[in-house]
Design a protein around this motif. Structure first.
Motif, mmCIF file in Angstrom:
data_model
loop_
_atom_site.group_PDB
_atom_site.id
_atom_site.type_symbol
_atom_site.label_atom_id
_atom_site.label_comp_id
_atom_site.label_asym_id
_atom_site.label_seq_id
_atom_site.Cartn_x
_atom_site.Cartn_y
_atom_site.Cartn_z
ATOM 1 N N ASP A 13 0.834 -1.208 0.000
ATOM 2 C CA ASP A 13 0.000 0.000 0.000
ATOM 3 C C ASP A 13 0.868 1.257 0.000
ATOM 4 O O ASP A 13 0.583 2.224 -0.705
ATOM 5 C CB ASP A 13 -0.919 0.038 1.222
ATOM 6 N N ARG A 38 2.399 1.711 -3.474
ATOM 7 C CA ARG A 38 1.414 2.205 -4.437
ATOM 8 C C ARG A 38 1.119 3.686 -4.198
ATOM 9 O O ARG A 38 0.994 4.466 -5.153
ATOM 10 C CB ARG A 38 0.134 1.380 -4.363
ATOM 11 N N THR A 39 1.037 4.077 -2.941
ATOM 12 C CA THR A 39 0.809 5.489 -2.621
ATOM 13 C C THR A 39 1.975 6.336 -3.105
ATOM 14 O O THR A 39 1.778 7.384 -3.722
ATOM 15 C CB THR A 39 0.604 5.674 -1.103
ATOM 16 N N GLU A 82 4.145 5.625 -5.483
ATOM 17 C CA GLU A 82 4.160 5.649 -6.948
ATOM 18 C C GLU A 82 3.130 6.631 -7.490
ATOM 19 O O GLU A 82 3.388 7.370 -8.434
ATOM 20 C CB GLU A 82 3.907 4.244 -7.499
ATOM 21 N N SER A 137 10.894 -1.356 -3.762
ATOM 22 C CA SER A 137 9.834 -2.015 -4.524
ATOM 23 C C SER A 137 10.112 -3.504 -4.727
ATOM 24 O O SER A 137 9.200 -4.267 -5.036
ATOM 25 C CB SER A 137 9.635 -1.328 -5.877
ATOM 26 N N ARG A 184 7.878 -5.751 -2.249
ATOM 27 C CA ARG A 184 6.450 -5.421 -2.288
ATOM 28 C C ARG A 184 5.608 -6.381 -1.445
ATOM 29 O O ARG A 184 4.651 -5.990 -0.815
ATOM 30 C CB ARG A 184 5.968 -5.419 -3.729
#
Length: 183
Positions: A84, A87-88, A90, A143, A146
């Motif tokens: 999470d 993704r935030t 990115e 990353s 992940r």
């Protein structure tokens, strides 16, 4: 044509510049603003528009950074997964750099008076940019993890980059506010 299968074309893959090149670009743009801005005297309406763009850029860039940092705090508290947070981060990359670029561009038209506080603010802005490049390289390394928790040394590096980012952004915000009130 009807009946023909859709063919997915691969998207354009942008090759990122090496971190040293990105740091040089940020430093040169920053230096251009530092050298040019005090020598530019725009009309009052242009300066007012530049100040508006400056404030909006601060909102966009710093807001994105705060959101990513909040996501990291939620991860440390066990309320978000590491995926999470990634993704935030990115998703916040583009608004963060749009905000930073907007700050530099609008700063050209603000005709700052060079004082000790302004010099500190300008250095804080440079730190924001260079630290942002470093944080981007860390995000690439992070990353790879992940699906699970990254190694502690890498998390410590990310925490230090986050702390430096917060210090630099808040320094620029507070000095900007003080300059607007007293100069």
């Amino acid at each position: 044509m009807a009946g023909q299968p859709l063919i997915a074309l691969p998207g354009r893959h942008r090759r990122r510049l090496p971190p040293a090149t990105r740091a040089a670009v940020v430093s040169l743009l920053w230096l251009a603003v530092v050298v040019i801005a005090p020598r530019v005297t725009p009309p009052p309406d242009v300066r007012a528009a530049a100040l508006f763009v400056h404030l909006i850029s601060m909102l966009i860039g710093f807001g994105a950074v705060l959101f990513v940092d909040w996501s990291g705090i939620l991860f440390l508290a066990g309320r978000r997964s590491f995926g999470d947070v990634l993704r935030t981060a990115e998703g916040a990359l583009t608004p963060t750099w749009i905000g930073f670029t907007g700050l530099l561009g609008s700063g050209l038209l603000l005709s700052p008076q060079v004082t000790h506080l302004t010099t500190i603010k300008l250095l804080a802005v440079l730190v924001v940019g260079l630290n942002g490049i470093y944080a981007g390289t860390l995000a690439t390394r992070l990353s790879r993890f992940r699906g699970y928790r990254p190694p502690t040394p890498l998390l410590i590096q990310a925490g230090l980059a986050t702390a430096l980012s917060q210090l630099a952004w808040w320094t620029a915000v507070i000095i900007g506010y003080l300059n607007s009130q007293f100069l």
